[in-house]
Design a protein around this motif. Structure first.
Motif, short mmCIF file in Angstrom:
data_model
loop_
_atom_site.label_atom_id
_atom_site.label_comp_id
_atom_site.label_asym_id
_atom_site.label_seq_id
_atom_site.Cartn_x
_atom_site.Cartn_y
_atom_site.Cartn_z
N PHE A 31 30.43 -21.54 16.18
CA PHE A 31 30.33 -21.74 17.63
C PHE A 31 32.20 -20.96 17.99
O PHE A 31 32.16 -19.81 18.83
CB PHE A 31 30.87 -22.96 18.02
CG PHE A 31 29.56 -23.87 17.76
CD1 PHE A 31 28.68 -23.90 18.79
CD2 PHE A 31 29.28 -24.50 16.93
CE1 PHE A 31 27.55 -24.45 18.82
CE2 PHE A 31 28.51 -25.21 17.14
CZ PHE A 31 27.51 -25.38 17.59
N PHE A 32 32.66 -20.50 17.32
CA PHE A 32 34.10 -19.21 17.28
C PHE A 32 34.05 -17.81 17.23
O PHE A 32 34.85 -17.27 16.69
CB PHE A 32 35.13 -20.14 17.12
CG PHE A 32 35.02 -21.44 17.06
CD1 PHE A 32 35.93 -22.41 18.29
CD2 PHE A 32 34.86 -23.23 16.02
CE1 PHE A 32 35.86 -23.18 18.93
CE2 PHE A 32 35.53 -24.13 16.95
CZ PHE A 32 35.23 -24.43 17.98
N LEU A 33 32.78 -17.78 16.31
CA LEU A 33 32.69 -16.67 15.69
C LEU A 33 32.64 -14.92 16.69
O LEU A 33 32.67 -14.21 16.87
CB LEU A 33 31.09 -16.31 14.59
CG LEU A 33 30.43 -15.47 14.80
CD1 LEU A 33 31.56 -14.62 13.38
CD2 LEU A 33 29.17 -15.10 14.40
N PRO A 34 32.02 -15.64 17.60
CA PRO A 34 32.20 -14.80 19.04
C PRO A 34 33.17 -14.73 19.56
O PRO A 34 33.89 -13.07 20.00
CB PRO A 34 31.74 -14.72 19.86
CG PRO A 34 30.77 -16.43 20.14
CD PRO A 34 31.05 -17.12 18.87
N PHE A 35 34.23 -14.94 19.50
CA PHE A 35 36.04 -15.33 19.23
C PHE A 35 36.33 -13.62 18.14
O PHE A 35 37.71 -13.58 19.24
CB PHE A 35 36.51 -16.64 19.67
CG PHE A 35 36.18 -17.64 20.55
CD1 PHE A 35 37.26 -17.73 21.73
CD2 PHE A 35 35.61 -18.27 20.84
CE1 PHE A 35 36.45 -17.88 23.18
CE2 PHE A 35 34.79 -18.66 21.51
CZ PHE A 35 35.78 -19.13 22.75
N THR A 36 35.75 -14.01 17.71
CA THR A 36 36.26 -13.02 16.42
C THR A 36 36.86 -11.73 16.99
O THR A 36 37.67 -10.54 16.82
CB THR A 36 36.24 -13.72 15.31
OG1 THR A 36 34.73 -12.68 15.25
CG2 THR A 36 35.93 -14.68 14.76
N ALA A 37 36.15 -11.38 17.80
CA ALA A 37 35.24 -10.00 18.45
C ALA A 37 37.21 -9.48 19.54
O ALA A 37 37.02 -8.41 20.15
CB ALA A 37 34.47 -9.45 18.87
N LEU A 56 20.10 -31.81 21.44
CA LEU A 56 19.98 -30.63 21.37
C LEU A 56 21.78 -30.29 21.92
O LEU A 56 22.40 -30.61 21.23
CB LEU A 56 19.43 -29.62 22.67
CG LEU A 56 20.06 -28.46 21.88
CD1 LEU A 56 19.99 -27.57 21.27
CD2 LEU A 56 19.58 -27.32 23.08
N PRO A 57 21.89 -30.90 22.84
CA PRO A 57 23.68 -31.02 23.03
C PRO A 57 24.68 -32.33 22.95
O PRO A 57 25.34 -31.79 21.87
CB PRO A 57 24.07 -32.23 24.41
CG PRO A 57 22.37 -32.51 25.13
CD PRO A 57 21.22 -32.12 24.13
N LEU A 58 23.59 -33.09 21.47
CA LEU A 58 24.46 -34.40 21.08
C LEU A 58 24.79 -33.75 19.99
O LEU A 58 25.77 -33.65 18.95
CB LEU A 58 23.96 -36.24 21.41
CG LEU A 58 24.55 -36.23 20.61
CD1 LEU A 58 25.80 -36.75 20.90
CD2 LEU A 58 23.37 -38.06 20.56
N ALA A 59 23.76 -32.76 19.79
CA ALA A 59 24.13 -32.20 18.02
C ALA A 59 24.49 -31.27 17.95
O ALA A 59 25.88 -31.30 17.28
CB ALA A 59 21.87 -31.57 17.37
N LEU A 60 25.28 -30.38 18.97
CA LEU A 60 26.23 -29.66 19.07
C LEU A 60 27.09 -30.41 19.23
O LEU A 60 28.46 -29.41 18.29
CB LEU A 60 25.77 -28.58 20.31
CG LEU A 60 24.45 -27.84 20.52
CD1 LEU A 60 24.49 -27.43 21.71
CD2 LEU A 60 24.49 -26.72 19.19
N ALA A 61 27.32 -31.53 20.02
CA ALA A 61 28.67 -32.23 19.53
C ALA A 61 29.49 -32.43 18.35
O ALA A 61 30.31 -32.40 17.71
CB ALA A 61 28.44 -33.48 20.92
#
Length: 310
Positions: free
Chosen positions: A45-51, A138-143
Motif C-alpha cells: 500500500f505504501f509503494l506509491p510513496f516511494t516515488a 473488500l474494505p475489511l480485508a484491506l484493513a
C-alpha cells in the motif's frame, strides 16, 4: 521508509541495521529511528510513496487523511447511525471530532488510523445494508492487511451469518499476502516474524519504547504496574516474573472470551432502530482491539470514536 527499504533498497524493513541506515539521512529525528511493525503485505500500500520525496509524501498523506476524515464522518452519521447532518447530535459530534486530540495527533503524525477506521466503517455499512459479500469483504480485508487486528471484526460477521463475506475476506487476505511475497525482498516475512510477529507481549520490540505512558493498552498498564516502566514511578506491584509475563496473555484471553459471549447475545437481541445488533457488535470489537493490542498509543484512540457515538 519501510516501503523505500523494501522496494528501492531491496532490504527487509524488519532488521534494525537496515532501519538505522536509511534513517541516517533524516536529521529531524536526532538520530532516532522508528520501526516498521505492520505485516509485510501492508508494504504494498505504501509503494506509491516511494516515488515521492519525504516532503511530498507527507503532504500526500495529509491530504488523504483530511479527505478520509470527512468520508468517515459521512459514513458514520448518515449510513450507520442514520442521523441528519443538521441535527444537534451531528453538530456536537462534528465539533467533538475536530477537537479530539487523538485525531489531531493522527493528522499531524501521518498515521494510517483514519484509513483503517474508514475501511472498517465501509465494511460495517455494507454489512448493515445487506450488500453483496464482496463489497462487505473488500474494505475489511484491506484493513486487516494494513493492521491485522481488524481480523476480530470477523466475529460480528460470523454471528450475523455472513459466511460468504468471511470467505471472501480470507481469500483476499491470503491472495494479497501471497502476491506481495513475490515482490518483497527475500526473507522479509521471516525477519518480520522473528523480530515482530513472534514477540507477542514483550516489553521491547525493535527499539520501540512500549512502556511509555502514551501506550494506553492493557499491556502498557501491566508494564508500568509490574516493572515501573513509567519513568516517573517505581513498580506498583512486585510479582514473580512468570506472573508478570503471563498477565497480559491471561487478561487478553479473558477480555476476548467475555467479548465473544457478549457479542453472541447482542447478535440475538432486538434493539431500537436505527441501532442494530451489528452496530453494537462492531462498537464492542473496536474497543476490544484497542485494549488487547500490545501497543495502543494515544492517537489510536480514534478507533473508539464509533463506539462512543453509537
Amino acid at each position: 521508509y519501510g516501503a523505500k527499504l523494501a522496494f528501492v533498497e531491496h532490504k527487509s524493513p524488519y532488521v534494525e541495521e537496515n532501519l538505522k541506515e536509511i534513517f541516517r539521512d533524516y536529521t529531524e529525528n536526532n538520530g532516532d529511528y522508528f520501526p516498521y511493525l505492520y505485516a509485510p503485505s501492508s508494504l504494498v500500500f505504501f509503494l506509491p510513496f516511494t516515488a515521492l520525496s519525504y516532503r511530498d509524501a507527507r503532504l500526500a498523506m495529509l491530504v488523504l487523511n483530511h479527505t478520509l476524515v470527512l468520508v468517515f464522518i459521512y459514513i458514520l452519521l448518515r449510513k450507520i447511525i442514520k442521523t441528519n447532518f443538521v441535527s444537534i447530535f451531528s453538530t456536537i459530534f462534528v465539533v467533538y471530532i475536530f477537537l479530539f486530540t487523538p485525531l489531531r495527533m493522527t493528522l499531524d503524525m501521518g498515521q494510517v488510523n483514519i484509513v483503517i477506521l474508514t475501511l472498517i466503517c465501509l465494511s460495517w455499512w455494507k454489512a448493515k445494508e445487506g450488500r453483496h459479500p464482496f463489497w462487505v469483504a473488500l474494505p475489511l480485508a484491506l484493513a486487516i492487511i494494513l493492521k491485522l487486528y481488524p481480523i476480530l471484526f470477523l466475529i460480528p460477521l460470523f454471528w450475523g451469518k455472513q459466511y460468504k463475506s468471511i470467505g471472501y475476506i480470507i481469500l483476499m487476505v491470503i491472495g494479497i499476502s501471497v502476491a506481495a511475497t513475490f515482490i518483497l525482498p527475500e526473507a522479509t516475512w521471516e525477519t518480520w516474524y522473528a523480530n515482530v510477529g513472534s514477540q507477542g507481549y514483550k516489553p521491547d520490540v525493535m527499539n520501540l519504547t512500549i512502556n511509555a505512558p502514551a501506550n494506553q493498552s492493557m499491556f502498557g498498564f501491566f508494564l508500568r504496574m509490574f516493572f515501573g516502566k513509567n519513568v516517573r514511578f517505581a513498580p506498583i506491584w512486585i510479582v514473580p516474573e512468570w506472573l508478570s509475563t503471563a498477565a497480559p496473555y491471561v487478561a487478553s484471553g479473558i477480555v476476548i472470551a467475555i467479548s465473544v459471549m457478549v457479542s453472541f447475545f447482542v447478535s440475538r437481541s432486538r434493539l431500537p432502530q436505527p441501532i442494530s445488533p451489528l452496530d453494537m457488535d462492531f462498537t464492542l470489537w473496536s474497543l476490544v482491539t484497542f485494549l488487547i493490542a500490545p501497543v495502543s498509543w494515544d492517537h489510536h484512540l480514534v478507533f473508539i470514536v464509533p463506539a462512543m457515538m453509537v
